[in-house]
Design a protein around this motif. Structure first.
Motif, PDB file in Angstrom:
ATOM      1  N   GLU A   2       0.828  -1.208   0.000  1.00  0.00           N
ATOM      2  CA  GLU A   2       0.000   0.000   0.000  1.00  0.00           C
ATOM      3  C   GLU A   2       0.866   1.263   0.000  1.00  0.00           C
ATOM      4  OE1 GLU A   2      -0.476  -2.551   2.064  1.00  0.00           O
ATOM      5  OE2 GLU A   2      -2.599  -3.122   2.072  1.00  0.00           O
ATOM      6  N   GLU A   3       1.980   1.215   0.764  1.00  0.00           N
ATOM      7  CA  GLU A   3       2.897   2.369   0.789  1.00  0.00           C
ATOM      8  C   GLU A   3       3.512   2.593  -0.588  1.00  0.00           C
ATOM      9  OE1 GLU A   3       7.075   3.850   2.924  1.00  0.00           O
ATOM     10  OE2 GLU A   3       5.989   2.133   3.751  1.00  0.00           O
TER      11      GLU A   3
ATOM     12  N   TYR B 177       2.171   1.753  -3.451  1.00  0.00           N
ATOM     13  CA  TYR B 177       1.108   2.236  -4.338  1.00  0.00           C
ATOM     14  C   TYR B 177       0.829   3.714  -4.090  1.00  0.00           C
ATOM     15  CZ  TYR B 177      -3.447   2.691  -6.583  1.00  0.00           C
ATOM     16  OH  TYR B 177      -4.505   3.102  -7.376  1.00  0.00           O
ATOM     17  N   THR B 178       0.774   4.109  -2.822  1.00  0.00           N
ATOM     18  CA  THR B 178       0.536   5.521  -2.488  1.00  0.00           C
ATOM     19  C   THR B 178       1.676   6.399  -2.997  1.00  0.00           C
ATOM     20  OG1 THR B 178      -0.725   4.923  -0.507  1.00  0.00           O
ATOM     21  CG2 THR B 178       0.197   7.149  -0.595  1.00  0.00           C
TER      22      THR B 178
ATOM     23  N   SER C 232       3.506   5.810  -5.508  1.00  0.00           N
ATOM     24  CA  SER C 232       3.361   5.880  -6.966  1.00  0.00           C
ATOM     25  C   SER C 232       2.324   6.924  -7.355  1.00  0.00           C
ATOM     26  CB  SER C 232       2.964   4.502  -7.508  1.00  0.00           C
ATOM     27  OG  SER C 232       2.721   4.562  -8.903  1.00  0.00           O
ATOM     28  N   LEU C 233       1.185   6.919  -6.673  1.00  0.00           N
ATOM     29  CA  LEU C 233       0.123   7.898  -6.959  1.00  0.00           C
ATOM     30  C   LEU C 233       0.593   9.323  -6.722  1.00  0.00           C
ATOM     31  CD1 LEU C 233      -3.058   6.216  -5.404  1.00  0.00           C
ATOM     32  CD2 LEU C 233      -2.461   6.402  -7.826  1.00  0.00           C
ATOM     33  N   GLU C 234       1.433   9.505  -5.715  1.00  0.00           N
ATOM     34  CA  GLU C 234       1.899  10.851  -5.346  1.00  0.00           C
ATOM     35  C   GLU C 234       3.136  11.281  -6.127  1.00  0.00           C
ATOM     36  OE1 GLU C 234       2.500  10.552  -1.153  1.00  0.00           O
ATOM     37  OE2 GLU C 234       0.349  10.655  -0.670  1.00  0.00           O
TER      38      GLU C 234
ATOM     39  N   HIS D 133      -4.314  -2.601 -10.030  1.00  0.00           N
ATOM     40  CA  HIS D 133      -3.518  -1.384 -10.168  1.00  0.00           C
ATOM     41  C   HIS D 133      -2.215  -1.657 -10.933  1.00  0.00           C
ATOM     42  CE1 HIS D 133      -6.302   0.088  -7.182  1.00  0.00           C
ATOM     43  NE2 HIS D 133      -5.860  -0.793  -6.293  1.00  0.00           N
TER      44      HIS D 133
END
Length: 356
Positions: A282-283, A285-286, A288-290, A316
């Motif tokens: 999750e870290e 992925y976050t 990556s989004l940011e 994702h």
């Protein structure tokens, strides 16, 4: 080599074309063998012609899986010297695996001497073409003929050699990796930290399914919460997030990679912020989004560095550094391979020269 019995192979093979070498397909003329018998210990070190083993059908390795191995390489420098890269670390890790599998420990200095002796005999097999090397596979397996679930009383330690080509035929290209969401590789208390054959057997199914989906590797998550990053195939993982490099901590289910350790040494020497800790998918992925996930790469003996251009997790897809190798990963690759082939100063004293 005075204590090592030597039997010359009278039917030497023709050396392969270095430009056509595949990984683990060609083997040299000789191999090293060492026996273990309870009450006698490790004995009869010998270099003999490469050839098949004769084993009893009841040999315990077939039934209960006591088998461990290592992997390292020999490199030829531009001056013609042959060098090993950190073989003492392989010796130490071999005994970590031995302890977990209830296999008798092997003297670590002797391990290095056995490797050196075999490579010295086969030094003409060490290719000189850029990117090539001689892969070294030491391994131990149970040989006692017995059907009973317990540690064997007899073992064979062997070393075989294989000249290998450049891992990347046309340069380093980032790979696509699937984050495994069904199968589990290892759990704390299991054998994940040991380099044992069963770990790799249990990973094959997920690897096959990943390849069917167009992915080169599998990224394993922890076996308890199925949340934290562990390894990629046979490699350790590194992520560069917001300028900091993060790699999963050694938690009892992750292999202590020697290339991993080398990368950590380099990063600290260069002053690059680096930490070993738990890191969740999750870290990643976050980040990556940011836009903070700057690089991702695996480390291992075979490839040294394997950059990741894309991660697929559930529904994702994370594209990393526009699918290109990162500047840091390239620098690490160039430095480690340079130390190995003698073109970059070995300030850490990692190399061991054959014949000295």
């Amino acid at each position: 080599m005075s204590s090592i019995r030597f039997e010359q192979n009278l039917s030497l093979k023709e050396k392969p074309d270095a430009s056509k070498l595949e990984f683990g397909r060609t083997f040299t003329d000789h191999m090293f063998l060492l026996d273990y018998t309870e009450g006698q210990g490790w004995h009869d070190p010998r270099i003999v012609p490469y050839g098949p083993f004769t084993l009893d059908p009841a040999a315990m390795v077939f039934h209960y899986g006591q088998a461990i191995f290592e992997g390292l390489k020999a490199f030829r420098t531009k001056e013609g010297k042959v060098m090993l890269f950190r073989p003492n670390k392989n010796a130490q890790r071999l005994n970590v695996s031995n302890e977990r599998l209830s296999i008798p420990a092997l003297d670590e200095d002797a391990f290095v001497e056995y490797v050196k002796a075999l490579v010295e005999v086969e030094q003409d097999w060490v290719p000189s073409t850029e990117g090539t090397s001689l892969y070294i596979r030491p391994y131990i397996f149970a040989t006692e003929p017995c059907l009973g679930v317990r540690a064997s009383k007899q073992y064979l330690f062997a070393i075989i050699l294989s000249p290998v080509g450049a891992y990347y035929k046309e340069g380093i290209h980032p790979v696509k990796i699937n984050v495994e969401s069904e199968y589990v590789r290892a759990v704390r208390g299991g054998t994940g930290f040991a380099k044992t054959a069963g770990n790799y057997a249990s990973s094959i199914k997920a690897q096959e399914e990943a390849k069917e989906g167009g992915y080169a590797q599998v990224l394993w998550l922890d076996g308890k919460e199925h949340k934290y990053i562990e390894e990629v195939g046979s490699m350790n993982m590194f992520f560069k997030i917001g300028g900091e490099v993060v790699t999963p901590e050694l938690n009892g289910s992750i292999l202590a990679g020697i290339t991993r350790d080398s990368v950590l040494h380099l990063l600290k020497t260069w002053g690059v912020p680096v930490s070993e800790r738990k890191i969740s998918i999750e870290e990643i992925y976050t980040a990556s989004l940011e836009g903070k996930l700057e690089e991702a790469f695996g480390t291992g003996t075979a490839a040294v560095i394997s950059p990741v251009g894309q991660l697929h997790w559930n529904e994702h897809t994370m594209v990393i550094n526009d699918g290109k190798i990162g500047e840091l990963a390239q620098k690490i690759y160039d430095t480690i391979t340079g130390i190995q082939n003698g073109t970059v100063p070995d300030t850490f004293g990692w190399n061991v020269t054959i014949g000295e």
